[in-house]
Design an enzyme around this catalytic site. Structure first.
Site, mmCIF file in Angstrom:
data_model
loop_
_atom_site.group_PDB
_atom_site.id
_atom_site.type_symbol
_atom_site.label_atom_id
_atom_site.label_comp_id
_atom_site.label_asym_id
_atom_site.label_seq_id
_atom_site.Cartn_x
_atom_site.Cartn_y
_atom_site.Cartn_z
ATOM 1 N N ARG A 40 49.740 23.723 67.471
ATOM 2 C CA ARG A 40 51.127 23.377 66.798
ATOM 3 C C ARG A 40 51.052 23.603 65.337
ATOM 4 N NH1 ARG A 40 51.017 18.207 68.124
ATOM 5 N NH2 ARG A 40 52.138 18.694 70.227
ATOM 6 N N TYR A 85 43.015 31.824 49.834
ATOM 7 C CA TYR A 85 42.205 32.440 48.870
ATOM 8 C C TYR A 85 42.967 33.929 48.578
ATOM 9 C CZ TYR A 85 37.737 34.075 46.693
ATOM 10 O OH TYR A 85 36.674 34.678 45.974
ATOM 11 N N ARG A 139 41.952 34.718 33.176
ATOM 12 C CA ARG A 139 41.957 36.102 33.891
ATOM 13 C C ARG A 139 41.644 35.735 35.273
ATOM 14 N NH1 ARG A 139 38.984 37.387 37.482
ATOM 15 N NH2 ARG A 139 37.073 37.901 37.045
ATOM 16 N N LYS A 157 38.444 28.143 45.752
ATOM 17 C CA LYS A 157 37.319 28.269 45.666
ATOM 18 C C LYS A 157 36.421 26.876 46.365
ATOM 19 C CE LYS A 157 36.520 32.445 43.427
ATOM 20 N NZ LYS A 157 35.781 33.552 43.534
ATOM 21 N N GLU A 228 34.881 29.951 36.409
ATOM 22 C CA GLU A 228 35.539 30.916 37.096
ATOM 23 C C GLU A 228 36.865 31.692 36.506
ATOM 24 O OE1 GLU A 228 34.781 31.290 40.577
ATOM 25 O OE2 GLU A 228 35.803 33.056 40.254
ATOM 26 N N ASP A 229 36.923 32.748 36.402
ATOM 27 C CA ASP A 229 37.917 33.527 35.813
ATOM 28 C C ASP A 229 38.415 33.381 34.402
ATOM 29 O OD1 ASP A 229 37.941 34.475 38.249
ATOM 30 O OD2 ASP A 229 39.787 33.977 38.915
ATOM 31 N N ASP A 251 30.609 32.492 38.214
ATOM 32 C CA ASP A 251 30.904 33.080 39.502
ATOM 33 C C ASP A 251 31.019 34.601 39.557
ATOM 34 O OD1 ASP A 251 31.226 33.293 42.375
ATOM 35 O OD2 ASP A 251 33.422 32.987 42.155
ATOM 36 N N ASP A 252 31.942 35.044 38.391
ATOM 37 C CA ASP A 252 32.356 36.295 38.343
ATOM 38 C C ASP A 252 31.335 37.244 38.213
ATOM 39 O OD1 ASP A 252 35.444 36.194 38.910
ATOM 40 O OD2 ASP A 252 35.081 34.526 37.244
ATOM 41 N N ALA A 292 32.849 41.158 35.622
ATOM 42 C CA ALA A 292 32.570 41.473 36.908
ATOM 43 C C ALA A 292 31.745 43.009 37.087
ATOM 44 C CB ALA A 292 33.685 41.750 37.762
ATOM 45 N N ASN A 398 40.579 42.378 42.948
ATOM 46 C CA ASN A 398 41.348 41.425 43.539
ATOM 47 C C ASN A 398 42.782 41.145 42.705
ATOM 48 O OD1 ASN A 398 39.579 40.758 45.694
ATOM 49 N ND2 ASN A 398 38.553 39.697 44.190
ATOM 50 N N ASN A 442 33.079 40.194 48.615
ATOM 51 C CA ASN A 442 33.752 39.088 47.639
ATOM 52 C C ASN A 442 32.645 38.229 47.418
ATOM 53 O OD1 ASN A 442 35.312 36.631 47.047
ATOM 54 N ND2 ASN A 442 36.817 38.082 46.909
HETATM 55 N N1 LIG Z 1 35.097 41.323 44.834
HETATM 56 C C1 LIG Z 1 34.732 40.090 44.079
HETATM 57 O O1 LIG Z 1 34.159 39.013 44.419
HETATM 58 C C2 LIG Z 1 35.306 40.114 42.401
HETATM 59 C C3 LIG Z 1 36.120 40.865 42.226
HETATM 60 N N2 LIG Z 1 36.634 40.689 40.638
HETATM 61 C C4 LIG Z 1 37.616 41.583 40.181
HETATM 62 O O2 LIG Z 1 37.230 42.419 39.275
HETATM 63 C C5 LIG Z 1 38.239 42.874 38.235
HETATM 64 C C6 LIG Z 1 37.826 42.967 37.010
HETATM 65 O O3 LIG Z 1 37.625 41.643 36.507
HETATM 66 P P1 LIG Z 1 36.887 41.351 34.925
HETATM 67 O O4 LIG Z 1 35.630 42.231 35.002
HETATM 68 O O5 LIG Z 1 36.778 40.085 34.556
HETATM 69 O O6 LIG Z 1 38.083 41.985 34.271
HETATM 70 P P2 LIG Z 1 38.159 42.854 32.722
HETATM 71 O O7 LIG Z 1 39.742 42.921 32.475
HETATM 72 O O8 LIG Z 1 37.210 42.076 31.767
HETATM 73 O O9 LIG Z 1 37.564 44.213 33.010
HETATM 74 C C7 LIG Z 1 38.348 45.315 33.597
HETATM 75 C C8 LIG Z 1 37.573 46.522 33.202
HETATM 76 O O10 LIG Z 1 38.214 47.616 33.949
HETATM 77 C C9 LIG Z 1 38.497 48.621 32.868
HETATM 78 N N3 LIG Z 1 39.712 49.205 32.962
HETATM 79 C C10 LIG Z 1 40.924 48.977 33.032
HETATM 80 N N4 LIG Z 1 42.009 49.922 33.088
HETATM 81 C C11 LIG Z 1 40.917 50.829 33.246
HETATM 82 C C12 LIG Z 1 41.453 52.186 33.532
HETATM 83 N N5 LIG Z 1 42.756 52.595 33.444
HETATM 84 N N6 LIG Z 1 40.527 53.052 33.763
HETATM 85 C C13 LIG Z 1 39.283 52.769 33.731
HETATM 86 N N7 LIG Z 1 38.760 51.291 33.457
HETATM 87 C C14 LIG Z 1 39.645 50.519 33.151
HETATM 88 C C15 LIG Z 1 38.526 47.751 31.408
HETATM 89 O O11 LIG Z 1 38.327 48.361 30.395
HETATM 90 C C16 LIG Z 1 37.543 46.882 31.845
HETATM 91 O O12 LIG Z 1 36.194 47.158 31.490
HETATM 92 C C17 LIG Z 1 39.612 41.678 38.901
HETATM 93 O O13 LIG Z 1 40.196 42.413 39.437
HETATM 94 C C18 LIG Z 1 38.631 40.750 39.678
HETATM 95 O O14 LIG Z 1 39.537 39.860 40.265
HETATM 96 C C19 LIG Z 1 35.978 39.849 40.035
HETATM 97 C C20 LIG Z 1 34.957 39.210 40.511
HETATM 98 C C21 LIG Z 1 34.668 38.684 41.895
HETATM 99 C C1 LIG Z 2 36.820 36.831 43.640
HETATM 100 C C2 LIG Z 2 36.813 36.706 42.356
HETATM 101 O O1 LIG Z 2 36.146 35.834 41.945
HETATM 102 C C3 LIG Z 2 37.558 37.102 41.452
HETATM 103 O O2 LIG Z 2 38.462 37.969 41.715
HETATM 104 O O3 LIG Z 2 37.604 36.786 40.224
HETATM 105 MG MG LIG Z 3 36.808 35.134 40.008
#
Ligand SMILES: NC(=O)C1=CN([C@@H]2O[C@H](COP(=O)(O)OP(=O)(O)OC[C@H]3O[C@@H](n4cnc5c(N)ncnc54)[C@H](O)[C@@H]3O)[C@@H](O)[C@H]2O)C=CC1
Ligand SMILES: CC(=O)C(=O)O
Ligand SMILES: [Mg+2]
Length: 549
Positions: A40, A85, A139, A157, A228-229, A251-252, A292, A398, A442
């Site tokens: 349901r 999520y 972020r 999370k 986180e974030d 976590d990141d 990340a 993401n 992830n």
């Molecule tokens: N798959 C997973 O488990 C996880 C994924 N992420 C994802 O990683 C991504 C980044 O997170 P953060 O590192 O914290 O963010 P952030 O904003 O600190 O890093 C982004 C990076 O990408 C670069 N960037 C942005 N535009 C660009 C471009 N046009 N050309 C080249 N490089 C470029 C920036 O200069 C920076 O170094 C987010 O989308 C987040 O969701 C984060 C944690 C876990």
């Molecule tokens: C998955 C995760 O922690 C992030 O995208 O920030």
């Molecule tokens: Mg995160």
């Protein structure tokens, strides 16, 4: 009642305090049966027109009947996790001020400075709280500064902790630190639920964070804090500041590092089996060098160290790219966290186009953590495919709307040869009559096990080697059938089994380093330890069977 007073009222006492409690019957109809009721719920869920409505429905279900909610989640993880999520939690955060219904977690605001302990003491579970996911909303996924709208990421999370590692719901504490926001549209939104001010300077934020962390351990002596974030600078800053003082991890940086290391180990084996390239000769290009990207790059050095290479040799196999292009040491004003991997062996004109960078580096793997949708365009993917029999391409940003490349395109542009894992989920697809399943790279695969192992061992700190051992355990958890179909991560339905294995690896490493406090676990043999860990996992009781009269 002032807003400040409201925030000191616990979620559970709210109705009573306002004199609005109603009589709610607790006993379901006598012929209600659990299996039918789950069906349901599924029908009700599927009747919702949008993912965000599904999120709201599930959040209401949890409020009405938490046992049923977790039973339902465990039985339908594949369908529900993408709602609770990533990707849908991203929509929930973006719109949280508008969809808000009732308190679901704890807000600790800059205005609480000086009395943060009192605010924490309002949390109903008190010292039974063992795990807290704490965000400052600066972020959220790749969506930027969402301010106080970030709370659903902590809630999501923690739902994964409960479903994936059997943490007891009452031991979980979702927190959003409300430190204002620099996003103008929220400050102008009349329904915005957070502080209407810009974010504090570093000195003010440090003072707030110091009081917060000290108060957390005073009020919840057993708490493990998962950061986180946080925006990248603060993510590194507070991990460095607190990791040796409190039970905490980021976590990141660390969770993502571990999950990608694990998937990369399996991907590199598949790629090398096709090409004959020794594992030590893989070269990894990181597109995105934030918390990340750099967190993962540092963790991936362990992959090369495992091949017997030195730290310098391992670092040499890794290239990083940010919005200005290939990161080189001679660039002016390079941020601190980017210096470690900055190349000293390139001296030509700046390389800014991804295709040019790939032509220069000749990587075997391209990992995206950039938040830049479709950055891995057709020419980029085809070039990776020309250079490698089986290119490793992980678009890890993401939510899915920010993914560097969609699964379908990556498969078609590499004629089905890509070894693929993405941050957010994609459905399987048929290619030339073969069913191809994408991996989901992830951190949700890893943080539940890291948290469980840390809590059960009573580890004083989360060490780097505990995180690395978590990655090793995840990578070794693949079953033969999963390897045969080319998966680099185990199927999600096995998450509890996997979390138990990760938790054991974390416990053993804590013991090896002498940071464990539950020393009774030291004498348990491996087979007994895993049974012990599993016995500690909470499962929802068969509620409707138990209450039928
Ligand atoms: N798959 C997973 O488990 C996880 C994924 N992420 C994802 O990683 C991504 C980044 O997170 P953060 O590192 O914290 O963010 P952030 O904003 O600190 O890093 C982004 C990076 O990408 C670069 N960037 C942005 N535009 C660009 C471009 N046009 N050309 C080249 N490089 C470029 C920036 O200069 C920076 O170094 C987010 O989308 C987040 O969701 C984060 C944690 C876990
Ligand atoms: C998955 C995760 O922690 C992030 O995208 O920030
Ligand atoms: Mg995160």
């Amino acid at each position: 009642m002032t807003l400040a007073t409201l925030s000191l009222i616990t979620p559970k006492s709210n109705a009573a305090a306002m004199g609005t409690s109603t009589i709610v019957p607790k006993i379901p109809p006598p012929h209600l049966n659990g299996t039918d009721h789950r069906q349901r719920c599924l029908t009700q869920l599927r009747s919702k027109a949008t993912s965000l409505e599904k999120y709201i429905f599930l959040s209401g279900l949890k409020e009405r009947d938490a046992n049923l909610f977790y039973e339902f989640l465990l039985a339908n993880m594949f369908e529900l996790i993408p709602i609770l999520y990533t990707p849908t939690v991203g929509d929930a955060c973006s719109n949280y001020s508008h969809i808000w219904r009732r308190p679901e977690g704890l807000y600790v605001s800059l205005e609480h400075k000086g009395r943060i302990r009192d605010v924490l003491r309002t949390w109903p579970a008190g010292i039974a709280s063992h795990i807290s996911v704490v965000t400052d909303g600066s972020r959220i996924l790749g969506l930027g500064d969402l301010g106080a709208n970030g709370l659903p990421i902590s809630i999501g999370k923690l739902d994964l902790y409960i479903a994936g590692a059997g943490l007891r719901p009452t031991s979980t504490l979702p927190i959003c630190l409300d430190l204002g926001t620099n996003t103008e549209r929220f400050l102008k939104d009349p329904l915005y639920i957070g502080l209407r001010r810009s974010r504090p300077n570093i000195a003010e934020m440090d003072a707030f964070m110091d009081e917060f962390m000290e108060a957390m351990t005073d009020v919840f002596p057993k708490i493990l804090v998962q950061f986180e974030d946080f925006s990248t600078d603060n993510a590194f800053r507070y991990l460095d500041r607190y990791r040796h003082r409190y039970q905490c991890f980021n976590d990141d940086i660390q969770g993502t590092g571990a999950v990608v290391l694990s998937g990369f180990i399996n991907a590199a084996r598949l790629s090398s089996a096709a090409s004959g390239l020794p594992l030590s000769e893989h070269k990894i290009l990181f597109f995105g060098a934030g918390s990340a990207g750099i967190g993962v790059a540092k963790q991936l050095m362990s992959f090369f160290r495992l091949q017997g290479m030195s730290e310098e040799e391992a670092k040499d196999r890794i290239y990083t790219v940010d919005s200005k292009g290939l990161i080189t040491a001679d660039r002016d004003g390079l941020q601190e966290h980017k210096k470690f991997f900055a190349r000293t062996d390139y001296s030509g004109p700046s390389l800014t186009k991804l295709v040019d960078i790939i032509n220069y580096v000749q990587p075997t793997a391209l990992l995206g953590l950039s938040t830049l949708r479709n950055a891995f365009s057709e020419d980029v993917v085809r070039l990776m495919s020309n250079l490698n029999k089986r290119p490793i391409i992980f678009p890890l940003s993401n939510p899915v709307s920010l993914s560097e490349v969609d699964f379908l395109d990556a498969v078609n542009w590499t004629n089905g040869q890509v070894i693929f894992a993405s941050g957010s989920p994609y459905p399987p697809m048929l290619h030339n009559g073969v069913n191809l399943e994408p991996g989901q790279g992830n951190n949700m695969y890893i943080f539940p096990g890291i948290g469980l192992g840390t809590i059960l061992s009573g580890a004083k700190h989360v060490t780097d080697d505990m995180v690395t051992q978590a990655a090793m355990a995840l990578s070794a958890a693949l079953e033969d059938e999963e390897v045969r179909v080319g998966l680099v991560y185990p199927r999600l339905v096995r998450i509890r089994e996997i979390s138990a294995r990760i938790a054991c690896a974390v416990i053993r490493q804590a013991q090896d380093e002498g940071v464990d406090r539950n020393i009774l676990l030291r004498s348990l043999k491996d087979d007994v330890l895993i049974e012990y860990v599993k016995s500690k996992m909470w499962s929802p009781p068969a509620y409707y069977a138990a209450t039928r009269m």
